[in-house]
Design an enzyme around this catalytic site. Sequence first.
Site, PDB file in Angstrom:
ATOM      1  N   CYS A   1      -0.117   0.171  -5.625  1.00  0.00           N
ATOM      2  CA  CYS A   1       0.912   0.228  -6.674  1.00  0.00           C
ATOM      3  C   CYS A   1       0.821   1.513  -7.497  1.00  0.00           C
ATOM      4  O   CYS A   1       1.068   2.595  -6.975  1.00  0.00           O
ATOM      5  CB  CYS A   1       0.833  -1.026  -7.540  1.00  0.00           C
ATOM      6  SG  CYS A   1       2.376  -1.318  -8.464  1.00  0.00           S
TER       7      CYS A   1
ATOM      8  N   GLU B   1      -2.130  -8.561  -2.750  1.00  0.00           N
ATOM      9  CA  GLU B   1      -3.264  -9.365  -3.219  1.00  0.00           C
ATOM     10  C   GLU B   1      -2.867 -10.415  -4.249  1.00  0.00           C
ATOM     11  O   GLU B   1      -3.682 -11.277  -4.606  1.00  0.00           O
ATOM     12  CB  GLU B   1      -4.342  -8.449  -3.831  1.00  0.00           C
ATOM     13  CG  GLU B   1      -4.047  -7.937  -5.228  1.00  0.00           C
ATOM     14  CD  GLU B   1      -3.061  -6.789  -5.304  1.00  0.00           C
ATOM     15  OE1 GLU B   1      -2.804  -6.292  -6.412  1.00  0.00           O
ATOM     16  OE2 GLU B   1      -2.551  -6.365  -4.244  1.00  0.00           O
TER      17      GLU B   1
ATOM     18  N   HIS C   1       1.960  -5.407  -4.119  1.00  0.00           N
ATOM     19  CA  HIS C   1       0.760  -6.164  -4.479  1.00  0.00           C
ATOM     20  C   HIS C   1       0.512  -7.300  -3.486  1.00  0.00           C
ATOM     21  O   HIS C   1       0.695  -8.476  -3.824  1.00  0.00           O
ATOM     22  CB  HIS C   1       0.904  -6.742  -5.889  1.00  0.00           C
ATOM     23  CG  HIS C   1       0.785  -5.728  -6.967  1.00  0.00           C
ATOM     24  ND1 HIS C   1      -0.425  -5.213  -7.371  1.00  0.00           N
ATOM     25  CD2 HIS C   1       1.741  -5.118  -7.725  1.00  0.00           C
ATOM     26  CE1 HIS C   1      -0.224  -4.338  -8.345  1.00  0.00           C
ATOM     27  NE2 HIS C   1       1.064  -4.257  -8.572  1.00  0.00           N
TER      28      HIS C   1
END
Length: 305
Positions: free
Chosen positions: A142, A237, A235
């Site tokens: 990011c 994750e 993202h």
Amino acid sequence: MPIRIPSDLPALNVLSEENIFVMDSERAHNQEIRPLHVGILNLMPNKIETEVQILRLLSNTPIQINIDLIRIDNKAPKNTPKAHMDNFYYQFEQIEHKNYDGLIVTGAPLALLDYEQVKYWEKMQTVMDWARTHVQSTMFLCWAAHAAIYHYFGINRELKTDKLCGVFPHQVNYEHDELMRGFDPVFNAPHSRYGEISLKDYQSIDSLKVLASSERTGAYIVASEDKRLVFVTGHPEYDPDTLEQEYRRDIREGLNPNLPENYFENNNPANSPLVTWRSHGTLLYTNWLNYYVYQNTPYDLADLR
């Protein structure tokens, strides 16, 4: 991990053409194995939450991984106990003499600041220069992905008025790149950012390939030809409720945020989030560890250049 099969087995060529990782007996016999050493430069204010998210994705592999948590800011984060930082984190100066198989640099809540306004920007530049000679492969997430593109290639992001927030479909552009092995042609991924670098800007850099992208979000996964730099603008994750927490936090702060797109069931924030990205996130990290790190890193990290 690869499938080990005899060198003359007909399935070897068929599976290789299908982008399935196979290893002939000779290569397997000569392969040296040791634990991987991976650093995580955690720039997020809630360190513990981010640690859990990333470590969860790194854990889905039979390869043993030794982790170092790294910081470059001396100020204690407001959302993480000081004792946690003191007990588990290394200052960059404590580890800069080491070499790593892999490095992950997280995003940061610095969306509306110019890079030169970031208090640790000078140290961030030092880390990025260090990584080019001390790390086999570095993954930037990011904000860090945009910051790294700016540092390495001189291309700055454009800041949008509205945050790009939600879960979006992406297309695989290079199905035979090892980082994309096992991906469906179209897959979902979360985004939460103001910054944008155009697809044409990425494509103007000869040493980079845009491996996955979207008409809505632009470039999502970008990698260097030598596999030593990976830029992920979203993202993968994120937990199921991370975008929801961000959305409700922005409401409390009076920011009047847009509803995250394609996230709540029936686009109703009273409903639970639709979780459609976690399998691709796990696969991305597994592929990175195996093909970009494990299969390319020297057995003796002292040989890394």
